[in-house]
Motif scaffolding. Structure first.
Motif: not given
Length: 73
Positions: A33, A35, A52-53, A56, A58-59, A61
């Motif tokens: 992640c 970010d 997922t993170c 946060c 989010d998925e 990478e």
């Protein structure tokens, strides 16, 4: 044998083995992640879906390892 020679030999010996994990399965990379600067090793992820993170949500990478050092850095 001087202390400098001893240190050189120890460092040379420790850098010859690229298998850093000691396990039988090698990592192909890690999930990131960008970010949150969170990283999860691919071997720690169950299933084929990206995790997922934890910060946060989010998925993450997937990024492949360079392969030469055994590290997914």
């Amino acid at each position: 044998m001087s202390i400098l020679t001893t240190v050189k030999e120890v460092l040379a010996a420790s850098s010859q083995n690229t298998n850093r994990g000691g396990g039988t399965t090698e990592s192909e990379g890690g999930y990131w992640c960008h970010d949150c600067s969170e990283r999860v090793l691919d071997l720690d992820v169950e299933g084929s879906e990206p995790p997922t993170c934890s910060e946060c949500g989010d998925e993450m990478e997937f990024e492949r390892s360079a392969g030469s050092t055994g590290c997914a850095c």
